[in-house]
Design a protein around this motif. Structure first.
Motif, PDB file in Angstrom:
ATOM      1  N   GLU A  75      -4.348  -0.248   9.094  1.00 16.27           N
ATOM      2  CA  GLU A  75      -3.474  -0.195   7.925  1.00 16.27           C
ATOM      3  C   GLU A  75      -4.302  -0.429   6.664  1.00 16.27           C
ATOM      4  OE1 GLU A  75      -0.479   0.691   8.140  1.00 16.27           O
ATOM      5  OE2 GLU A  75       0.044   0.373  10.241  1.00 16.27           O
ATOM      6  N   HIS A  91      -3.258   4.930   1.165  1.00  9.18           N
ATOM      7  CA  HIS A  91      -1.861   4.560   1.285  1.00  9.18           C
ATOM      8  C   HIS A  91      -1.423   4.362   2.730  1.00  9.18           C
ATOM      9  CE1 HIS A  91      -2.282   6.445  -2.676  1.00  9.18           C
ATOM     10  NE2 HIS A  91      -1.408   5.515  -3.040  1.00  9.18           N
ATOM     11  N   GLU A  92      -0.826   3.226   2.994  1.00  3.86           N
ATOM     12  CA  GLU A  92      -0.226   2.880   4.278  1.00  3.86           C
ATOM     13  C   GLU A  92      -1.246   2.973   5.411  1.00  3.86           C
ATOM     14  OE1 GLU A  92       4.025   4.067   4.622  1.00  3.86           O
ATOM     15  OE2 GLU A  92       3.534   5.394   2.938  1.00  3.86           O
ATOM     16  N   THR A  93      -1.105   3.922   6.304  1.00  8.75           N
ATOM     17  CA  THR A  93      -2.043   4.040   7.418  1.00  8.75           C
ATOM     18  C   THR A  93      -3.341   4.668   6.936  1.00  8.75           C
ATOM     19  OG1 THR A  93      -0.259   4.278   9.007  1.00  8.75           O
ATOM     20  CG2 THR A  93      -2.425   5.025   9.688  1.00  8.75           C
ATOM     21  N   SER A 127       0.816  -1.219   0.000  1.00 11.41           N
ATOM     22  CA  SER A 127       0.000   0.000   0.000  1.00 11.41           C
ATOM     23  C   SER A 127       0.849   1.268   0.000  1.00 11.41           C
ATOM     24  CB  SER A 127      -0.932   0.008   1.215  1.00 11.41           C
ATOM     25  OG  SER A 127      -0.176   0.061   2.412  1.00 11.41           O
ATOM     26  N   LYS A 128       2.164   1.115  -0.077  1.00 11.87           N
ATOM     27  CA  LYS A 128       3.057   2.271  -0.066  1.00 11.87           C
ATOM     28  C   LYS A 128       3.374   2.716  -1.486  1.00 11.87           C
ATOM     29  CE  LYS A 128       7.539   3.920   1.608  1.00 11.87           C
ATOM     30  NZ  LYS A 128       8.766   3.570   2.365  1.00 11.87           N
TER      31      LYS A 128
END
Length: 757
Positions: A211, A198-200, A17-18
């Protein structure tokens, strides 16, 4: 379309997801543009349907292979300002740009200091543009929105930008992003496929970070994807005009079939009526509990003054119930009005273990723990409005039915004292805030729209007690909400479990207050405010039927999500119905304006609730790990407050529900109580069916009438409101549903009803 922005194609690389790389490249007119990197070659094109708003971005991998890629469009503004109003309907209001802390759930009682001048809402750490300096990146997906859209109002330009999409394309959901520069002087709007958070994603509480589960797409040579969207750039003079535009175009890029007729309002009521007398009534205490208790019972769910049921429930039980329901409701009212008020006159929040209390919840943010402080008796202001409004309606109903003698003098005194205490709070402080001390009436947490229903409550109480001066006070309060909250496009504070995140419940309550003020005073400003509130409320209502994942509970039952509400920007779940109102105020606004789109909205809201109720012939699987343990299906008469369209608290919760019985049942009971099944304007023969029936005009020797058809397998009793255009100009009784003729229509049959009776 001549945009004052830099528009470019976008190619983005990811690891999980980054996002690891974001590359932009120009659009030479409407021609194909190519993009090359070390592993692949892409061809991008952007086309438009003539002068229409419809656009298509086409991306094709010409050569090579690429993994974990997203593609899309960038719109860059180098004259950006934080004054721009960013809106994703049902998810983001004013960019959600408020002070935020990763509070536990539910959050503690936090908000502005009543002694200060700053009324900026305080929220949990949810998806938002940053209020603080530094990085600011909002990313959401089309499934996060009630209407899949991203919009920005630019007050300095007198313009607005709106991008509408479908729920998804071949790659999944669309991504909506706003990325601001650190100094907020520029920003980039991204429309991406597939959508990525994205990410968090956000903090559910102090210890649990949600997440993102989103992943990008893998492309092989020759693969392509189309991003179809509508893009509008138009003159816009206010935040309200942006909501007006969203309402006008909320169906443009989404598709849904016709609303199904499954079970009538009356048949739903019959099940709920029986269930509430069987399961919600506690004989030893003489009270209708607001939900079905687990063991041990959580105190806040045993009995709540307002918000999730409580003193709302007796109204439909008296109006539409049997003699047993009447007697039980009066016992409930007796217990409440005899014991629930403080010496000051305000009602406490909860009843548990033989005690009425309100309680400030304090938090240790470091440890994520909460305690209740018995010395601080704070009540959610929203509960004050709910109780005063619905008890006043209950008393008017008893009077209208010749049962005013059943209203004890001490009940009258308690309700009058409560109304006078509410007025005292206003006169001393010129606001209600979100929480007040029930013993002093002092505002403890300022700001918010938590008191949205109080003007309506004072109007109805004024009618019962014959206190016309209370309407003038209601106007003063209404003006504050009209000129501040409504004008800002952000309403907060109604739900007690989301700090002061933007919410749907507060703005829906404003409709009731504004339209009752209009009917009481005839002032045009209140009608305009009521219309504006309808349009803002509509931004929270789903405008399409979500495609639930295969194999989920809601996919299995073929649930239609259109008309469900996204609760608030923190609790990003859909819910069946308005918490906790019938939507009758929308009918009143329609009558005053003649705008059919409002009745269409009301039909979608009212029509959707019955399908989410468990029945003997409709078993709805309950796979979410909360609610009543041991139940695998929703019992008859239970409605769970979940129409999950986005993962926000539990992994893989989309399309699933819990074994949970709650306020949605009260919203459905109020729907049968308040909403006509068929509306007929006898001046122009316009017909609207809101209930699960159809109707057509009949002319016969007996006169003009309606043939009402019931295609469901349940017998129906259908309320009819038939009136002339002239009659539309007159105010309706507040309990109009109790006055309407009812037509019996057998399952699978038709019945004719004539105007002559």
């Amino acid at each position: 379309m001549d945009l004052p922005f830099t528009v470019q194609f976008v190619h983005a690389k990811h690891t999980g997801s980054k996002r690891t790389r974001l590359e932009r490249f120009g659009i030479p007119g409407w021609d194909v543009s190519t993009f090359r990197n070390e592993t692949a070659e892409w061809a991008f094109s952007l086309s438009r349907d003539g002068d229409a708003a419809s656009h298509r971005l086409a991306a094709r991998l010409v050569a090579g292979d690429e993994k974990e890629v997203a593609v899309g469009l960038s719109i860059r503004d180098d004259a950006w300002t934080t004054e721009n109003f960013v809106l994703i309907p049902g998810a983001v209001y004013a960019g959600n740009r408020f002070p935020a802390t990763p509070y536990d759930y539910p959050p503690p009682h936090v908000g502005p200091d009543p002694k200060g001048t700053d009324r900026t809402p305080r929220i949990s750490d949810l998806p938002r543009l940053s209020y603080e300096p530094g990085k600011s990146h909002l990313d959401q997906e089309s499934q996060d929105a009630a209407t899949p859209a991203l919009a920005v109002y630019f007050p300095a330009r007198g313009k607005a930008l709106c991008i509408f999409t479908a729920q998804e394309n071949a790659l999944g959901t669309f991504g909506y992003e706003v990325i601001e520069s650190d100094d907020r002087s520029s920003a980039e709007i991204l429309l991406m496929a597939p959508g990525m958070r994205h990410e968090t994603y956000f903090h559910l509480n102090t210890t649990r970070v949600i997440e993102s589960m989103d992943t990008a797409a893998n492309f092989s040579e020759g693969m392509s994807v189309d991003l179809d969207f509508d893009l509008h750039w138009f003159d816009c003079g206010s935040i309200q005009e942006l909501f007006d535009f969203i309402f006008e175009h909320r169906y443009d890029c989404v598709t849904s079939g016709p609303l199904r007729n499954e079970i009538s309002f009356s048949a739903t009521w019959d099940i709920l009526h029986e269930k509430h007398n069987r399961e919600n009534w506690l004989e030893g205490l003489g009270i209708y509990q607001v939900s079905i208790l687990n063991d041990p019972p959580p105190p806040q769910m045993f009995f709540q003054t307002g918000w999730c049921g409580g003193m709302i429930t007796p109204l439909p039980m008296i109006q539409e119930g049997d003699l047993q329901s009447l007697e039980r409701s009066l016992r409930n009212t007796d217990l409440f009005l005899s014991e629930a008020a403080s010496d000051f006159g305000l009602f406490h929040e909860f009843y548990h273990d033989g005690k009425w209390f309100s309680n400030k919840k304090t938090a240790d943010v470091e440890k994520g723990s909460y305690t209740y402080d018995p010395a601080k008796q704070w009540t959610l202001v929203r509960r004050i409005g709910d109780a005063l409004y619905f008890i006043s309606r209950q008393f008017l109903l008893l009077r209208e039915r010749g049962l005013e003698g059943r209203i004890k003098p001490e009940w009258r005194a308690a309700l009058r004292k409560n109304a006078e205490a509410v007025i005292d709070v206003w006169n001393r402080q010129r606001e209600f805030g979100q929480y007040v001390d029930v013993n002093s009436g002092d505002v403890m947490i300022a700001g918010s729209t938590a008191a949205a229903l109080i003007p309506a409550a004072l109007v109805v109480a004024a009618e019962f007690f014959g206190e016309s001066g209370w309407v003038s006070v209601a106007e003063e309060i209404g003006d504050k909400f009209r000129l501040e909250d409504l004008a800002s496009g952000v309403t907060t504070g109604g739900p007690g479990d989301c700090a002061q995140a933007p919410d749907s419940e507060s703005v829906a309550a404003l409709i009731d207050s504004f339209i009752l003020l209009y009917e009481a005073t005839g002032s045009a400003k209140w009608l305009q405010a009521a219309e504006d509130a309808v349009l803002q409320t509509a931004s929270w209502a789903m405008s399409y039927d979500y495609a639930f994942p295969k194999g989920t509970a809601l996919e299995e039952i073929g649930a239609q999500s259109r008309g469900a509400f996204l609760a608030n920007a923190q609790n990003k779940t859909g819910v069946p119905g308005i918490c906790t109102l019938s939507g009758q105020s929308i009918l009143r606004v329609y009558r005053a304006t003649g705008k059919a789109a409002y009745l269409k909205l009301l039909k979608e809201i009212a029509h959707t609730i019955p399908q989410y109720m468990g029945r003997d012939d409709k078993r709805i699987p309950t796979r979410m790990k909360w609610g009543r343990e041991g139940l695998t299906e929703l019992p008859p008469g239970w409605i769970c407050e979940r129409v999950d369209v986005t993962q926000w608290d539990f992994p893989k919760s989309i399309g699933e529900i819990a074994a949970y019985s709650c306020w949605c049942e009260v919203a459905m009971m109020l729907t049968w109580c308040d909403i006509p099944g068929v509306y007929w304007n006898i001046s122009d023969d316009t017909l609207y069916c809101i209930d699960h029936v159809t109707a057509e005009l009949v002319n016969a020797d007996q006169g003009r009438g309606l043939r009402i058809s019931n295609s469901t397998k349940f017998d129906a009793r259908v309320k009819v409101l038939a009136e002339s255009a002239q009659a539309q100009k007159a105010a309706l009784p507040v309990n109009v549903g109790a006055t309407l003729p009812v037509v019996d229509v057998k399952a699978g049959a038709s019945a004719v009803w004539y105007l002559s009776g």
